[in-house]
Design a protein around this motif. Structure first.
Motif: not given
Length: 588
Positions: A276, A279-280, A283, A376, A381-382, A384
């Protein structure tokens, strides 16, 4: 590069002047910074909250030579080599000769890039615990010394501020600082068969009266982090003065590009938290690098409000942050908010600093069960990102006392890494497991150096002046190397496992004295499981108010007791083997 000691991350917000000690005071900053800024972890740790100095026993009330010699100063040349100036300055040191007997060794603890005075109660007086330097002094009937580095504390050849000139900064470099210590060691009395042992009063008035010149007495140098680098350099550079050394968490390979710093933190994470975080981070970087200005402003606003949030869903301060604030915040300043949970990682490790955050993140503030592969992967992802924001808001930074920055330390250490050491902890967009924003670029760090010391520093740090001692490949005799498994600075040490490192492995087999091994694939030392930065130079035995929070933890945080006992035990076994080889009046 700081000391001292398993310590809290001593970061800085690098805008024009980089403030390494002030990160806790900035961690919950609500007002956004308009200029680009990124936190750069320092090698040597947070200076502890000063303690009232313990009283110095009088000759009549104590049988010890000196238990606390107070402040001493030695006059040292500003320039040891080229005679660019004949000026001298007073370098500060402390001596504890409680256990000294004639013929005993000298054990030096180097304070590195910080004011040394707050370390006195912890290292020479063992406030509520034990220190390696004093335990060794007692075991071997030796003298213990605390040494302050030039341009730090009150050991100032010149005033240190924004107006310090390049002509003055040039004397803050690796070679001058190493030679300071050599000058100091060679200033003590030489041993002789007909000498008189100095009285307690003589030592109190002038410690240089001690007959402990390195020509007749073995000197042992201890240092963690940047002082660990100095320990290794001195053993290589001046073996006739430094007979043995303990280098803890020493990043001896100077590199401009230190993208590896946060790799160690990522390795320590649970796999769902890592997934996470990665991924964040990607993002946020993708959004802020994009062309959608509305989306960028919205994301910055969410990040700023998350930082301003307080536990229990308190958004009182967050409500005051506006879209104008968000638009005025640089990309790097906004993206670096994702690094807030890592503020304490360097010295506390995953369990004590990151696990609470990961638990908040993966359970969405304890409203659901964590999933093995991360939010995620399961929800996108949003989702997360939203969980990440909530976790940042719920972090209890308010219980952590802020620590005031030391402008001398900030400015001096910045000069050192800008001019020689580098260690720019950039984000690596090509690393699929990066948890550091890519906005933290090499150009950003170099630009901050250029603006702070305009016209005075080289285009890039001159790491060759450090790595000439061997860097990752150095192989000095009579040196113990210790590291924490997840120490970010291990990536620049002999125990580095990075792709570009030689990947040497530690061995607890004690080498012969004064012997350089022909096998450069190994080195004498150990890596402590699950530990991080400098876990072994001091141990807390009695809990006290100065060790109950991040803000007053002292030079090294006593996260675990095992590294101290393991490290000092192995070093004592090595000294038992090495010290009998000491040959007076000869070079080693």
């Amino acid at each position: 590069m700081t000391p001292i000691q398993h310590l809290r991350l001593f970061c800085l917000t690098v805008i024009l002047v980089i403030g390494f000690a002030g990160i806790l005071g900035q961690a919950r900053r609500v007002t956004p910074a308009s200029a680009p800024g990124i936190r750069l972890p320092r090698l040597t740790p947070l200076t502890p909250t000063p303690l009232e100095r313990l009283s110095f026993a009088s000759d009549e009330s104590s049988g010890d030579p000196i238990a606390d010699g107070g402040e001493y100063f030695i006059e040292i040349p500003v320039d040891h080599f080229e005679n660019k100036t004949t000026q001298t300055f007073k370098n500060r040191f402390w001596v504890n000769a409680t256990y000294w007997e004639d013929g005993g060794p000298v054990f030096v603890f180097d304070s590195g890039e910080q004011d040394a005075e707050p370390l006195l109660p912890y290292y020479l007086q063992e406030y509520h615990g034990q220190s390696a330097v004093m335990r060794l002094a007692e075991r071997y009937n030796g003298v213990a010394i605390l040494w302050e580095h030039r341009f730090y504390g009150v050991s100032l050849p010149f005033p240190v501020n924004r107006n310090t000139t390049g002509d003055q900064w040039q004397f803050l470099n690796t070679e001058q600082a190493l030679e300071d210590f050599i000058f100091f060691a060679n200033s003590f009395r030489k041993s002789s068969s007909d000498r008189q042992i100095p009285s307690k009063g003589d030592i109190r008035n002038d410690p240089l009266a001690l007959p402990i010149h390195p020509s007749g007495t073995p000197w042992v140098f201890l240092g963690g982090s940047y002082p660990g680098i100095r320990a290794a350099h001195l053993r290589i550079r001046n073996p006739e003065v430094v007979y043995a050394a303990w280098a803890s968490s020493a990043p001896v390979q100077a590199e401009v590009d230190m993208a590896s710093y946060y790799k160690a933190a990522e390795r320590s994470l649970t796999r769902n938290c890592s997934a996470d975080w990665v991924s964040v981070t990607r993002h946020v970087d993708d959004t802020l690098m994009g062309d959608d200005d509305e989306a960028k402003t919205r994301m910055k606003l969410e990040l700023l409000k998350a930082r301003a949030g307080k536990p229990g869903g308190d958004t009182t301060e967050a409500e005051d942050i506006t879209e104008d604030d968000a638009r005025g915040t640089s990309d790097v300043s906004a993206a670096s908010i994702l690094m807030d949970p890592l503020d304490f990682y360097q010295y506390y490790g995953f369990k004590d600093s990151l696990l609470p955050f990961c638990n908040l993140l993966e359970t969405k503030n304890f409203t659901q069960d964590a999933v093995e592969k991360g939010i995620s992967t399961e929800e996108g992802v949003q989702s997360a990102f939203e969980a990440f924001l909530t976790a940042i808001s719920e972090l209890d930074y308010d219980s952590v006392p802020s620590s005031s920055s030391d402008p001398i330390t900030d400015r001096s250490w910045m000069w050192q890494y800008c001019s020689e050491y580098g260690f720019y902890q950039r984000g690596d967009r090509n690393n699929p497991l990066s948890i550091q924003t890519a906005f933290a670029s090499l150009e950003l760090f170099q630009g901050q150096c250029n603006r702070s010391f305009e016209g005075f520093i080289p285009p890039s740090p001159q790491t060759s002046k450090v790595n000439k001692y061997g860097g990752w490949n150095m192989n000095p005799s009579n040196v113990l190397w210790t590291n924490g498994e997840f120490d970010p600075w291990r990536t620049m040490g002999l125990a580095s496992i990075e792709d570009n490192a030689p990947k040497r492995t530690p061995s607890v087999k004690i080498p012969e004295c004064n012997s350089v091994s022909s096998d450069n694939n190994t080195f004498f030392g150990m890596t402590y499981d699950d530990m991080v930065h400098v876990s072994d130079m001091r141990i807390l035995l009695t809990p006290d108010s100065n060790h109950t929070n991040f803000g007053t933890v002292g030079f090294y945080s006593p996260v675990a007791q095992e590294p101290f006992f393991a490290g000092i035990g192995l070093f004592q076994l090595a000294l038992d083997k090495w010290l009998p080889c000491f040959d007076k009046q000869t070079e080693h």
